[in-house]
Design a protein around this motif. Sequence first.
Motif, short mmCIF file in Angstrom:
data_model
loop_
_atom_site.label_atom_id
_atom_site.label_comp_id
_atom_site.label_asym_id
_atom_site.label_seq_id
_atom_site.Cartn_x
_atom_site.Cartn_y
_atom_site.Cartn_z
N ASP A 67 0.84 -0.84 -0.08
CA ASP A 67 0.06 0.05 -0.32
C ASP A 67 1.15 0.73 0.05
N ASP A 99 0.71 4.48 1.04
CA ASP A 99 0.35 5.90 1.69
C ASP A 99 1.29 5.91 1.23
N HIS A 109 -6.19 2.18 -4.74
CA HIS A 109 -5.85 2.18 -3.13
C HIS A 109 -7.09 3.84 -3.02
N HIS A 155 -7.31 8.85 -1.01
CA HIS A 155 -6.98 8.24 0.84
C HIS A 155 -7.98 8.41 1.81
N PRO A 163 -8.80 2.32 2.66
CA PRO A 163 -7.80 2.82 3.09
C PRO A 163 -8.14 2.55 4.95
N HIS A 214 3.50 -1.94 3.53
CA HIS A 214 3.27 -0.53 3.64
C HIS A 214 4.26 0.12 2.56
ZN LIG Z 1 -3.89 3.58 2.61
#
Ligand SMILES: [Zn+2]
Length: 317
Positions: free
Chosen positions: A16, A18, A92, A96, A133, A258
């Motif tokens: 992910d 992020d 994703h 987010h 998320p 992540h």
């Molecule tokens: Zn995320």
Amino acid sequence: MAGQNSADRVCSVSVDLDAIGCYYRIHALSGAPPEVARHAILRRCLPRFVDLFARHGARATFFVVGADLEDDAEGRALLAGLARAGHELANHTHTHPYDFIRLGPARIADEIDRAHAAIAACAGTPPVGFRAPGYEISGEAMDALGARGYRYDSSVFPSASYYGAKAVVMGAMRVVGRKSGSVLGDPRVLLAPRRPYRPAAGAPYRDGGGGIVELPIAVTRVARLPVIGTSLTLAPAWLRRRMIAAAVREPLFNLELHGIDLCDSDADDIPAALIARQPDLRRPLAHKLAVFEETLAAARDAGARFATLADVAAGIA
Ligand SMILES: [Zn+2]
């Protein structure tokens, strides 16, 4: 997936992506990250994952936040190259939002559709997979994905310890007057299947023969300990070995990482305020890399082949 034998073991690694700004929001930090940190996930961490996966011959799934493709041309070019090399780019959301499932149908659709368009343009092929998320999915969001022809969702994280830890942290932040960007979702997730299933209409945590496949994130069988990047890098070695051993015995080891898992806090200019709140940022990069090397090697030694989540979903009848 029932009835699979060890010869059919699959390990799917997903990351992910992020951005550091997401962690500012979840920890309710004020201000914006410095410039290097702002782009650290795509420009610094992503190449480290690519090298790691290349060493193991693994094609992986990258969950991309759509707006980051518009914000960072350098990161976008890197991701386009990964798609050409056979990695999967999946959805994703566009911005987010941690309260994604509470946004209402129009904004949920907008988050999915804008990211879909941005990722399709980057990858040259439309995404077929989604991860929400903060691991919170809803029947409404699942329906929206199904209506758009998505093949799978991979948001369900049926871990009691993760759920408990999140409840405790959010409660503690409330006590001291801070508001986390996170939401605590439906506790029925704790009873969700650990293995791939087709969620019932309106009931994302129950197997019910729906049209979309749910690929839950790996947890151990009885205690349902989370087997994800953060827990593997923070666990003591004896516990980590047990968690990995349990995960690689499964027909599908859906290993969720992540981008921040391969941060080098010094080199990537991560602010002290964030390091103070993310214990994994206090672990040296070399330790985290060694842990993931150990994990992928264990999956291979257990006879698993590496496949993207899209490939796994396509193989489920
Ligand atoms: Zn995320």
